[in-house]
Design an enzyme around this catalytic site. Sequence first.
Site, PDB file in Angstrom:
ATOM      1  N   CYS A  27       0.865  -1.175   0.000  1.00  6.58           N
ATOM      2  CA  CYS A  27       0.000   0.000   0.000  1.00  6.58           C
ATOM      3  C   CYS A  27       0.902   1.225   0.000  1.00  6.58           C
ATOM      4  CB  CYS A  27      -0.949  -0.018   1.201  1.00  6.58           C
ATOM      5  SG  CYS A  27      -0.115  -0.009   2.789  1.00  6.58           S
ATOM      6  N   MET A  28       0.462   2.317   0.579  1.00  8.72           N
ATOM      7  CA  MET A  28       1.229   3.555   0.531  1.00  8.72           C
ATOM      8  C   MET A  28       2.469   3.514   1.409  1.00  8.72           C
ATOM      9  SD  MET A  28       1.106   6.494  -0.990  1.00  8.72           S
ATOM     10  CE  MET A  28       1.833   8.137  -0.897  1.00  8.72           C
TER      11      MET A  28
END
Length: 658
Positions: A27-28
Amino acid sequence: MGKYGNEVKQLLDAIGGKENIQAVSHCMTRMRFVLVDTKKADEKAIEEIACVKGTFTQAGQFQVIIGNDVAIFYNEFTKYAGVEGVSKDAVKAAAKTNQNPLQKIMGALGEIFAPLIPALICGGLILGFRNIIGEINFFNDGTQSLSDISQFWAGTYNFLWLIGEAVFHMLPVGIVWSITKKMGTTQILGIILGLTLVSPQLLNGFSVANTAAADIPIWDFGFAKVQMIGYQGQVIAAMMAGFILVYLEKFFKKHCPEVVSMIVVPFCSLLPAVILAHTVVGPIGWKIGNGIANVVYGGLMSNFGWLFAGVFGLLYAPIVMTGLHHMTNAIDTQLISSYNGTILWPMIALSNIAQGSSVLAMSRLQKKNERAQQVNVPACISCYLGVTEPALFGVNMKYGFPLICGMIGSSIAAMISVKFGVQAVSIGVGGLPGILSIKAQYYLIFLIAMLVAIVVPFVLTTIVGSRKLSAEVRGLSEQNVAVEKNEKLSVKPESGDVQADDAMSTENVELKAVLSGKAIPLDDVPDEVFSQHVMGDGLAIEPSDNTVVAPADAEVSVVMEDTGHACGLALAKGMELLIHVGVDTVDMGGDGFELLVKSGDKVRAGDPLIRFDPEKIRAAGHPTTTVIIVTEEGEAGEIQYITGMDVQAGKTTILKAQ
């Protein structure tokens, strides 16, 4: 060799090698692994890797926190390891194989009921208000209610049942719809199946007990007769019917030629599902649902009901922390259907109040600790209004003894509630406003139980805290300061990292709100990576709008192109910022998000960055809390985070730095 060549090798070895990786994505900020055997992962060795900020396991995923450079690290890791990255949905699906059966059941129940909770709470408040105006005899020496003496309130009382009936009598429609939505099948078929369970052609399920068997209408097929009974308010029967429809549709989709699937699949799925719902699974589900309700009700109303209540009240808060509390929604709803009220839900409301009271005591003990108060005050308020996670994770579990003191108060209050048979008309707001959902005849005793849930945890926490908490923690030392010092771990940039224009570096930094809403301390975010400041210091916003804007002139340094839920900015003085919309929203795969910028774009203060759909986020079971993290301070100093107030996007200052 890439930028993270050595670190990639170290992680692959420490995680148990390529053969221990079932699936991997990112993810981020985090690498997300599904491991064949989690015991083979050496967490200590992984956390010693230079670029790793921490590790934790959640929902069957082993997550390694990297930071803003996670995309670069991920690409180098998958290339070196010779593994193929997969989508977030695939990782999520693979992660479920690491969950035990109980976790899978609780997770499924949570995902089914999460979209229904707002309607149930709204319906509970509606019924509670009807209680006040139509069931409590305030007037003429206790012989008449407000609706008895006023035509306006009589009309209001009757009108509000339109909503109450839609929520509770027609609940099977929502349940079957939610099941089809969760399982990825045709939702309109689920709605139609649900409607056949509550059709006005059928005898209302709530009237069956008072109807003679000979008077129950039937379908007469000659060779068989089927009773025309509705399933209003039934939970288990609706769930069983919903899963029958789902698996029939999946079966026919798999085996039906595409050219005729539009005709064959809906017909061959819906018709058998309706038949089975009214002849087999409906009656069985009815008996199972009533059986569960009878066991719970009988246990609570038995001579030992007070003991069961004490144990439930004691353990409910820890149960919430494990996520196993989702089962209570189904039991509460079934109790309401079977007994026209639930004896279980009042104990849940009392547990929430008790944990809030522990936080209230901590707020009093730490009244001179400004930083602690930024967590304590909003956590206490949210807990008293039925949202316990900020209190549990941000305060009570952190110190330990407030959690236990709250559990003790909850246990005593629950025993009082059950001993006197307190019932709620429905699920409601699980805190102080919960009294609105209590049946009118139990108001007084529930008020007494509420008082116990407030006083006992408050007194116990105050006594224990005054002895256990150091002067510094209480804010009594000279070292106490109002401005948070930025000494947390952060992602250090390499020489080639994108920076903001040099022209901006001579100015003081002042960031405006990226969203309109309520600014809250980072500690209140329901995510342990953010709330524990692993990625760095910052704050968060509970949004009231749906467009993220740039907090200042900046350059977009990184974006999540496939999911659109987060982006990074390079600001003045070398400061770097991460904006992350929602918690665990990477699992949504971009549904409900629109990324309005790309990496390398120059943006001005107030320019839109991300647009999102809050309702889709909530429907997926995620908080909409938007996190703003300073991942790199650069040359900025004396950073102040301004929280505890309503903010306006692009106008209200939320961060100042020299």
